[in-house]
Design a protein around this motif. Structure first.
Motif, PDB file in Angstrom:
ATOM      1  N   ASN A   1       0.810  -1.210   0.000  1.00  0.00           N
ATOM      2  CA  ASN A   1       0.000   0.000   0.000  1.00  0.00           C
ATOM      3  C   ASN A   1       0.848   1.266   0.000  1.00  0.00           C
ATOM      4  OD1 ASN A   1      -2.619  -1.206  -0.012  1.00  0.00           O
ATOM      5  ND2 ASN A   1      -2.179  -1.909   2.039  1.00  0.00           N
ATOM      6  N   ILE A   2       1.958   1.248   0.701  1.00  0.00           N
ATOM      7  CA  ILE A   2       2.854   2.407   0.718  1.00  0.00           C
ATOM      8  C   ILE A   2       3.431   2.637  -0.671  1.00  0.00           C
ATOM      9  CG2 ILE A   2       5.090   3.227   1.574  1.00  0.00           C
ATOM     10  CD1 ILE A   2       4.254   1.993   4.315  1.00  0.00           C
TER      11      ILE A   2
ATOM     12  N   ALA B   1       2.000   1.983  -3.476  1.00  0.00           N
ATOM     13  CA  ALA B   1       0.937   2.598  -4.276  1.00  0.00           C
ATOM     14  C   ALA B   1       0.779   4.079  -3.925  1.00  0.00           C
ATOM     15  CB  ALA B   1      -0.384   1.855  -4.061  1.00  0.00           C
ATOM     16  N   CYS B   2       0.884   4.415  -2.642  1.00  0.00           N
ATOM     17  CA  CYS B   2       0.781   5.819  -2.219  1.00  0.00           C
ATOM     18  C   CYS B   2       1.925   6.654  -2.796  1.00  0.00           C
ATOM     19  CB  CYS B   2       0.770   5.918  -0.689  1.00  0.00           C
ATOM     20  SG  CYS B   2      -0.748   5.323   0.065  1.00  0.00           S
ATOM     21  N   ARG B   3       3.120   6.101  -2.772  1.00  0.00           N
ATOM     22  CA  ARG B   3       4.276   6.818  -3.332  1.00  0.00           C
ATOM     23  C   ARG B   3       4.120   7.015  -4.828  1.00  0.00           C
ATOM     24  NH1 ARG B   3       9.943   4.984  -1.012  1.00  0.00           N
ATOM     25  NH2 ARG B   3      10.443   6.939  -2.023  1.00  0.00           N
ATOM     26  N   GLU B   4       3.584   5.997  -5.505  1.00  0.00           N
ATOM     27  CA  GLU B   4       3.373   6.112  -6.953  1.00  0.00           C
ATOM     28  C   GLU B   4       2.346   7.201  -7.275  1.00  0.00           C
ATOM     29  OE1 GLU B   4       2.439   2.113  -8.173  1.00  0.00           O
ATOM     30  OE2 GLU B   4       4.543   1.491  -8.059  1.00  0.00           O
ATOM     31  N   MET B   5       1.425   7.458  -6.331  1.00  0.00           N
ATOM     32  CA  MET B   5       0.439   8.536  -6.519  1.00  0.00           C
ATOM     33  C   MET B   5       1.036   9.893  -6.161  1.00  0.00           C
ATOM     34  SD  MET B   5      -3.200   6.932  -5.252  1.00  0.00           S
ATOM     35  CE  MET B   5      -2.814   7.196  -3.557  1.00  0.00           C
TER      36      MET B   5
ATOM     37  N   LEU C   1       2.109  10.825  -3.060  1.00  0.00           N
ATOM     38  CA  LEU C   1       1.873  11.241  -1.679  1.00  0.00           C
ATOM     39  C   LEU C   1       3.172  11.237  -0.889  1.00  0.00           C
ATOM     40  CD1 LEU C   1      -1.386   9.218  -0.934  1.00  0.00           C
ATOM     41  CD2 LEU C   1      -1.207  11.685  -1.262  1.00  0.00           C
TER      42      LEU C   1
ATOM     43  N   GLU D   1       1.702  13.142   4.303  1.00  0.00           N
ATOM     44  CA  GLU D   1       0.326  12.995   3.806  1.00  0.00           C
ATOM     45  C   GLU D   1      -0.232  11.612   4.140  1.00  0.00           C
ATOM     46  OE1 GLU D   1       0.166  15.877  -0.109  1.00  0.00           O
ATOM     47  OE2 GLU D   1       1.353  14.033  -0.235  1.00  0.00           O
ATOM     48  N   VAL D   2       0.598  10.591   3.955  1.00  0.00           N
ATOM     49  CA  VAL D   2       0.165   9.220   4.266  1.00  0.00           C
ATOM     50  C   VAL D   2      -0.115   9.089   5.759  1.00  0.00           C
ATOM     51  CG1 VAL D   2       0.850   6.785   4.296  1.00  0.00           C
ATOM     52  CG2 VAL D   2       1.326   8.188   2.276  1.00  0.00           C
TER      53      VAL D   2
ATOM     54  N   ILE E   1      -3.381  10.642   6.642  1.00  0.00           N
ATOM     55  CA  ILE E   1      -4.496   9.783   6.213  1.00  0.00           C
ATOM     56  C   ILE E   1      -4.682   8.645   7.208  1.00  0.00           C
ATOM     57  CG2 ILE E   1      -5.260   8.145   4.435  1.00  0.00           C
ATOM     58  CD1 ILE E   1      -3.794  10.029   2.385  1.00  0.00           C
TER      59      ILE E   1
END
Length: 123
Positions: free
Chosen positions: A99-100, A102-106, A108, A112-113, A116
């Motif tokens: 999941n991290i 995926a967040c970095r790829e977006m 974030l 920010e993470v 959230i």
């Protein structure tokens, strides 16, 4: 023993089963020494093939969560406190890493993470 499968999940059925049983053993919902239902019974209750249940049971056994005694059944293993802590940490790292990423790829940031996570963490 409670298992809820999601057809919408990207995770294979056997992984969903494995993760839920492992979590229930680590949390004590499934007690050490507790007998698990037979693979066929689990498959029938979940309305799925025995193959993913068998795969989940094999992974649980490989990782030391359960033991099978021929003719007696399958049982949850007992863990020392440090073993549970190590397994929980390892499982959390595996779950969060994907999941991290995926967040970095977006795009974030860590802040920010973290905001959230803090926002959605149950109080």
């Amino acid at each position: 023993m409670d298992i809820v499968l999601s057809q919408m999940s990207d995770k294979p059925i056997y992984t969903q089963i494995y993760e839920q049983i492992a979590s229930q053993i680590m949390s004590g919902e499934i007690s050490a020494g507790e007998k698990l239902p037979p693979i066929r019974t689990v498959a029938l209750n979940l309305r799925i093939s025995v193959i993913p249940v068998k795969q989940a049971w094999e992974q649980l056994e490989r990782e030391g969560f359960i033991s099978t005694a021929v003719g007696r059944g399958t049982f949850a293993n007992e863990f020392a406190h440090h073993e549970i802590s190590d397994k929980r940490t390892s499982t959390a790292v595996d779950l969060l890493s994907e999941n991290i990423k995926a967040c970095r790829e977006m795009g974030l940031t860590l802040d920010e993470v973290m905001a959230i996570v803090k926002n959605i963490w149950p109080k």
